[in-house]
Design an enzyme around this catalytic site. Structure first.
Site, PDB file in Angstrom:
ATOM      1  N   ASP A  62      -3.083 -18.313   0.622  1.00  0.00           N
ATOM      2  CA  ASP A  62      -4.106 -18.968  -0.206  1.00  0.00           C
ATOM      3  C   ASP A  62      -4.825 -20.045   0.607  1.00  0.00           C
ATOM      4  O   ASP A  62      -6.056 -20.151   0.590  1.00  0.00           O
ATOM      5  CB  ASP A  62      -3.509 -19.518  -1.519  1.00  0.00           C
ATOM      6  N   ASP A  88     -12.623  -8.917   4.515  1.00  0.00           N
ATOM      7  CA  ASP A  88     -13.907  -8.906   3.789  1.00  0.00           C
ATOM      8  C   ASP A  88     -14.435 -10.332   3.636  1.00  0.00           C
ATOM      9  O   ASP A  88     -15.645 -10.569   3.732  1.00  0.00           O
ATOM     10  CB  ASP A  88     -13.755  -8.280   2.393  1.00  0.00           C
ATOM     11  N   LYS A 119       2.992 -15.277   2.508  1.00  0.00           N
ATOM     12  CA  LYS A 119       3.202 -15.998   1.240  1.00  0.00           C
ATOM     13  C   LYS A 119       4.707 -16.259   1.143  1.00  0.00           C
ATOM     14  O   LYS A 119       5.393 -15.815   0.211  1.00  0.00           O
ATOM     15  CB  LYS A 119       2.661 -15.142   0.076  1.00  0.00           C
ATOM     16  N   TYR A 127       0.820  -1.211   0.000  1.00  0.00           N
ATOM     17  CA  TYR A 127       0.000   0.000   0.000  1.00  0.00           C
ATOM     18  C   TYR A 127       0.856   1.264   0.000  1.00  0.00           C
ATOM     19  O   TYR A 127       0.440   2.298  -0.514  1.00  0.00           O
ATOM     20  CB  TYR A 127      -0.891   0.046   1.255  1.00  0.00           C
ATOM     21  N   ASP A 133      -6.574  -6.929   4.318  1.00  0.00           N
ATOM     22  CA  ASP A 133      -7.707  -6.267   3.678  1.00  0.00           C
ATOM     23  C   ASP A 133      -8.629  -7.310   3.055  1.00  0.00           C
ATOM     24  O   ASP A 133      -9.841  -7.314   3.283  1.00  0.00           O
ATOM     25  CB  ASP A 133      -7.182  -5.299   2.604  1.00  0.00           C
TER      26      ASP A 133
HETATM   27  C1  IPM Z   1     -10.409  -0.865   4.066  1.00  0.00           C
HETATM   28  C2  IPM Z   1     -10.506  -0.313   2.673  1.00  0.00           C
HETATM   29  C3  IPM Z   1      -9.284   0.521   2.341  1.00  0.00           C
HETATM   30  C4  IPM Z   1      -8.068  -0.400   2.397  1.00  0.00           C
HETATM   31  C5  IPM Z   1      -9.319   1.243   0.990  1.00  0.00           C
HETATM   32  C6  IPM Z   1     -10.574   2.021   0.791  1.00  0.00           C
HETATM   33  C7  IPM Z   1      -8.109   2.129   0.817  1.00  0.00           C
HETATM   34  O1  IPM Z   1     -10.701  -1.324   1.736  1.00  0.00           O
HETATM   35  O2  IPM Z   1     -10.313  -0.069   5.018  1.00  0.00           O
HETATM   36  O3  IPM Z   1     -10.457  -2.087   4.238  1.00  0.00           O
HETATM   37  O4  IPM Z   1      -7.763  -1.100   1.429  1.00  0.00           O
HETATM   38  O5  IPM Z   1      -7.411  -0.401   3.428  1.00  0.00           O
HETATM   39 MN    MN Z   2     -11.062  -3.264   2.641  1.00  0.00          MN
END
Ligand code: IPM
Ligand code: MN
Ligand code: NAD
Length: 343
Positions: free
Chosen positions: A213, A241, A180, A138, A237
């Protein structure tokens, strides 16, 4: 002096979930001094940049920052010279030194059936993703020419050790360090530093190394096996999710971003600005409510108020509250009323 909170509602559903969160905070008896700033796309529109120096300075001087979400199609562009809302988020995390992002994943029994996964798979899951937040791909150097592009992924020993320490301290049972290391040099360094710290200070905690993975697969086939997952910025990240699926919806996951003692934390839901439902009044505000609870607990030392919010959310869901993302039809307003009436 009154506790100072910087509010960053941001874009999309951000303002819609921020307003009810303030209602809830006041209903648990807090009396904070709020200062709202435009952030993300809203700040680009107002000031030409996603995070102004004034906003960053205000966040630094505050007791905590409560953030909803940024981004949206209006500001999406593949042109590297155009400002992006997400730069505000990254600049804030870096600017406040918030290297530790805690994302608790605690599926509630009431929502087992809201998940596409089987109840037997979800049952017993109570895990914490500890995501490194200010390093890795990042923040490495980026290049772009007419013919190609690159993003550098870099980690220092210090960066790995301090996030690993957060993970070991949070562990009740086990730390799963996700990397990884079969391909990436940064992951081999990661693994070495985690192993050394474990041997030196945390040998009483079980440690396993899992390739990312495989971790992605285990997370939805055997989630109850995890306790603390510690991983680099981008893996964290993506995995968080994915983990949201266990709770029924991304609209349920809160987070706390913390730095060293003394720096204010940022508290925000894991989800984004949900442009597809923005303005409809149907966003699930619970991840934002639970982020406010994390702010009370980790940022302000108000455990009783934090627990009051969390148990009101639990009870409202047990009573049948379901927003659209959870398969129901409750609006943001109805969800807020349901939680308020369970306080
Ligand atoms: C999160 C978001 C952010 C990230 C983006 C919007 C920059 O996806 O907070 O999880 O990738 O960290
Ligand atoms: Mn995110
Ligand atoms: P998203 O999380 O905004 O939405 C993904 C899906 O989940 C959508 O269908 C959305 O409607 C749904 N969803 C998300 N939150 C919800 C909620 N509270 N209630 C009900 N449904 C919800 O992810 P995306 O669509 O990939 O990204 C949209 C924008 O948000 C992008 O600009 C992205 O960069 C940004 N983003 C910001 C943050 C942040 O501010 N922390 C985090 C992730 C994405």
């Amino acid at each position: 002096m009154a506790t100072k909170i910087i509010l960053l509602p941001g874009d999309g559903i951000g303002p819609e979930i921020t307003a009810p969160t303030l209602e809830l905070l006041s209903a648990v008896g807090t009396n904070f001094d709020y200062e709202e700033h435009a952030f993300g796309g809203a700040s680009i529109d107002a000031h030409g940049t996603a995070l102004t120096d004034a906003t960053l300075a205000a966040c630094r001087a505050a007791d905590a920052v409560l953030l909803a979400a940024v981004g949206g199609p209006k500001w999406d562009s593949t042109d590297p010279s155009r400002p992006r809302p997400e730069q505000g988020l990254l600049g804030l995390r870096k600017g406040l030194g918030l290297y530790a992002n805690l994302r608790p994943v605690r599926p509630l029994a009431a929502l087992y059936d809201a998940s596409p996964l089987k109840r037997e798979v979800i049952q017993g899951t109570d895990l914490l993703v500890v995501r490194e937040l200010t390093g890795g791909i990042y923040f490495g150097e980026k290049t772009r020419t007419a013919e190609g592009a690159s993003d550098l992924c870099a980690y220092s020993r210090v960066e790995v050790e301090r996030i690993a320490r957060v993970a070991f301290r949070a562990a009740r049972r086990k730390v799963s360090s996700v990397d990884k290391a079969n391909v990436l040099e940064t992951s081999r360094l990661w693994r070495e530093v985690v192993r050394e710290l474990h041997g030196a200070e945390f040998a009483h905690v079980e440690l396993e190394h899992v390739l990312v993975d495989n971790a992605a697969m285990q997370l939805i086939s055997n989630p109850a096996d995890f306790d603390v997952i510690v991983t680099e910025n981008m893996f964290g990240d993506i995995l968080s999710d994915e983990a949201a699926t266990l709770t029924g919806s991304i609209g349920m996951l809160p987070s706390a971003s913390l730095g060293d003692a003394g720096s204010p934390g940022v508290f925000e839901p894991v989800h984004g600005s949900a442009p597809d439902i923005a303005g409809l009044g149907v966003a699930n505000p619970l991840a934002m409510f639970l982020s406010a609870a994390l702010m009370l607990r980790h940022g302000l030392g108000m455990e009783a108020e934090a627990a009051a919010i969390e148990s009101a959310v639990d009870r409202a869901l047990a009573d049948g509250l379901r927003t659209r993302d959870l398969g129901g039809s409750a609006s943001t307003h109805e969800a807020t009323q349901a939680v308020l009436s369970n306080l």
